[in-house]
Design an enzyme around this catalytic site. Structure first.
Site, PDB file in Angstrom:
ATOM      1  N   LYS A  71      -0.794   9.964   0.709  1.00  0.00           N
ATOM      2  CA  LYS A  71      -0.791  11.264   1.377  1.00  0.00           C
ATOM      3  C   LYS A  71       0.495  11.431   2.190  1.00  0.00           C
ATOM      4  O   LYS A  71       0.942  10.503   2.850  1.00  0.00           O
ATOM      5  CB  LYS A  71      -2.008  11.403   2.293  1.00  0.00           C
ATOM      6  N   ASP A 125       0.849  -1.191   0.000  1.00  0.00           N
ATOM      7  CA  ASP A 125       0.000   0.000   0.000  1.00  0.00           C
ATOM      8  C   ASP A 125       0.884   1.240   0.000  1.00  0.00           C
ATOM      9  O   ASP A 125       1.716   1.407   0.887  1.00  0.00           O
ATOM     10  CB  ASP A 125      -0.890  -0.012   1.242  1.00  0.00           C
ATOM     11  N   PHE A 179      -3.128  -6.708 -11.003  1.00  0.00           N
ATOM     12  CA  PHE A 179      -2.795  -5.435 -10.353  1.00  0.00           C
ATOM     13  C   PHE A 179      -1.608  -4.784 -11.043  1.00  0.00           C
ATOM     14  O   PHE A 179      -1.637  -3.596 -11.370  1.00  0.00           O
ATOM     15  CB  PHE A 179      -2.475  -5.679  -8.875  1.00  0.00           C
TER      16      PHE A 179
END
Length: 270
Positions: free
Chosen positions: A154, A150, A249
């Site tokens: 941010k 992941d 993915f």
């Protein structure tokens, strides 16, 4: 798993995930019911917990008991839908594989594929990986894989990225001398993050021989388009790891124009 009291408290777990709905569809629910007793490790966890029992110890005797043999152990942290670890376990029956994942649907899908191939050399654990690693004896693992973790885009969330100095220190202990940590990401800023964490760590050696230009400053969600205008420097990365299949993915990332970064680090043999 054997359970023995540890003289030291385990390291504080790195929380690099967010719990979300884990409802299984009928197909995955059937796979879980059929295969979980074979593939899922019992870590003494409370129901719904990703933290293993405090008195749990993972040692060579446990590995031998679970897999029924002594063989090199490959651990994938964040195995997702299980495509890579199942394909490799199928290709290399002489190796032991352990897939660590927090999300039940991904584990159920991994079980489904492993069960269809009747794999005996793969086991799964629904666990926060650093918590289990902290209870492993030194030198148990031959390779660790962390593929497309992941990215936490941010800026304020970069500290939650899985690859951190604390995890690197833990893996330096758990890997055999000369053991390998393979990392792959399709996020340029994450590649920079990995270099910052790993390239200066004296316990690891960057095996990359492919020069790659990366920004020397971080960007975040909403500012990624500024990366091209930032100062750049050359970093050493690896050619694509041949043992990693192209998953859906990764294919989507390539189709979106993102560059795949492979990074390979070896624990000092000293």
């Amino acid at each position: 798993m054997s359970a023995e009291r540890q003289s030291k408290a385990p390291m504080r777990s790195i929380v690099s995930y967010v719990r979300r709905s884990e409802k299984l569809n009928d197909r995955l629910a059937r796979a879980w019911a059929r295969y979980s007793s074979k593939y899922l490790l019992d870590l003494g966890q409370a129901k719904g917990s990703l933290t293993v029992a405090e008195n749990l110890r993972c040692d060579a005797a446990m590995i031998r008991s679970v897999w029924g043999r002594d063989a090199p152990l490959i651990v994938e942290i964040g195995s997702g839908q299980g495509e890579n670890v199942v394909a490799s376990a199928r290709e290399h029956p002489d190796l032991n594989y352990l897939a660590l994942e927090v999300y039940q649907p991904g584990l159920a899908h991994t079980m489904l594929m492993a069960g269809k191939s009747d794999l005996d050399n793969l086991r799964l654990a629904q666990v926060n990986a650093p918590d289990l690693l902290a209870r492993m004896d030194p030198g148990l693992i031959n390779e660790v894989w962390t593929f497309f973790p992941d990215p936490w885009p941010k800026m304020k969330h970069h500290k939650r990225r899985l690859v951190q100095p604390a995890l690197a220190e833990e893996l330096a202990k758990r890997l055999v001398p000369g053991g390998i940590w393979r990392i792959a990401t399709d996020i340029e800023d994450y590649a920079l993050h990995v270099h910052e964490v790993m390239d200066g760590n004296p316990k690891f050696r960057n095996l990359g021989d492919l020069p790659v230009s990366l920004p020397t400053q971080h960007v975040g969600k909403g500012t990624a388009d500024q990366a091209k205008s930032l100062p750049h420097a050359m970093f050493m990365e690896s050619e694509r790891f041949g043992g990693r299949i192209v998953t859906n993915f990764e294919r989507k990332g390539i189709q979106a124009g993102r560059v795949i970064h492979d990074l390979t680090y070896q624990v000092s043999a000293d």
